[in-house]
Design an enzyme around this catalytic site. Structure first.
Site, short mmCIF file in Angstrom:
data_model
loop_
_atom_site.label_atom_id
_atom_site.label_comp_id
_atom_site.label_asym_id
_atom_site.label_seq_id
_atom_site.Cartn_x
_atom_site.Cartn_y
_atom_site.Cartn_z
CE LYS A 83 -4.04 0.19 2.31
NZ LYS A 83 -5.01 0.12 3.43
O1 G3P Z 1 -7.65 0.53 5.92
C1 G3P Z 1 -8.12 1.40 4.95
C2 G3P Z 1 -9.45 2.03 5.30
O2 G3P Z 1 -10.47 1.08 5.12
C3 G3P Z 1 -9.52 2.56 6.71
O3 G3P Z 1 -10.66 3.33 6.77
O4 G3P Z 1 -11.70 5.35 7.75
O5 G3P Z 1 -12.15 3.11 8.76
O6 G3P Z 1 -9.89 4.16 9.05
P1 G3P Z 1 -11.11 4.01 8.16
#
Ligand code: G3P
Length: 215
Positions: A83
């Site tokens: 990533k």
């Molecule tokens: O890991 C990538 C993404 O899905 C994280 O999103 O906003 O839940 O931290 P969030």
């Protein structure tokens, strides 16, 4: 649509895997930092647990550092996908890693322009964070739809990986739009199976069956 689990917790990954629903895992520095122990051991364990892609993010923010970390990350296991944040330095690293045949996931994508540049650089996946767009009053699903339209306009091979999925409606909407993948936390994954009418219907079946047995 491929479903990835958004977690670095091996117990959560095993629970999700037991549903037969996930084809991969996404982690990020916050998720890995939340886990106790050596992060490389955790990544290797996850890569053994899951056959599909396991996404692990670089920490360096310059091209050279990203390339160095990517080289080390892919040595951890054959199913590691690197990533890379969709910054200028990240795009340079993605372009170089494409030349080296390394699969990358352009992360922290918040606009169609960022997604298009990442696809042009050769990213295997782009990860629009739809929940975080909603968090600031924008329409995350609309951004994902615009990305999908642009990618379809030019038949771009890069896969759209819907990320930052906050609830079951996000999941429904991105699947309706035809996102290639969605990465979800365990709580959302489990919520996908739930409906009050299923519980009510099952209770009625059991009550009726119990009543029949007493006759
Ligand atoms: O890991 C990538 C993404 O899905 C994280 O999103 O906003 O839940 O931290 P969030």
């Amino acid at each position: 649509m491929k479903i990835f689990l958004d977690s670095a917790n091996i117990e959560e990954i095993r629970e999700a895997k037991s549903l037969g629903a996930i084809e991969g895992v996404t982690t990020n520095p916050s998720l890995l930092a939340h886990e106790k122990g050596d992060w490389k051991k955790i990544v290797r364990q996850i890569c053994r647990e899951v056959e599909g892609p396991v996404n692990v993010e670089v920490i360096a923010q310059d091209r050279t550092g990203m390339l160095s970390e990517a080289r080390d990350l892919v040595k951890l296991a054959p199913n590691v996908v690197v990533k890379i944040p969709v910054t200028i330095e990240g795009l340079k690293a993605i372009a170089e890693l494409r030349e080296r045949g390394v699969e990358t996931n352009a992360t922290l994508v918040f606009s169609p322009n960022q997604a298009l540049l990442a696809a042009k650089a050769g990213a295997s996946y782009v990860s629009p964070f739809i929940g975080r767009l909603d968090d600031i009053g924008q329409d995350g699903v609309q951004v994902l739809q615009d990305i999908m339209t642009i990618f379809r306009n030019y038949d771009l091979p890069t896969q759209v990986l819907a990320a930052s999925i906050r609830h079951t409606n996000h999941f429904f909407q991105v699947s309706l739009l035809g996102a290639d993948c969605a990465t979800v936390p365990l709580a959302v994954l489990l919520d996908l199976a739930k409906h009050p009418l299923t519980d009510i219907g099952l209770a009625k079946f059991m009550d009726d069956w119990a009543g029949q047995q007493k006759k």
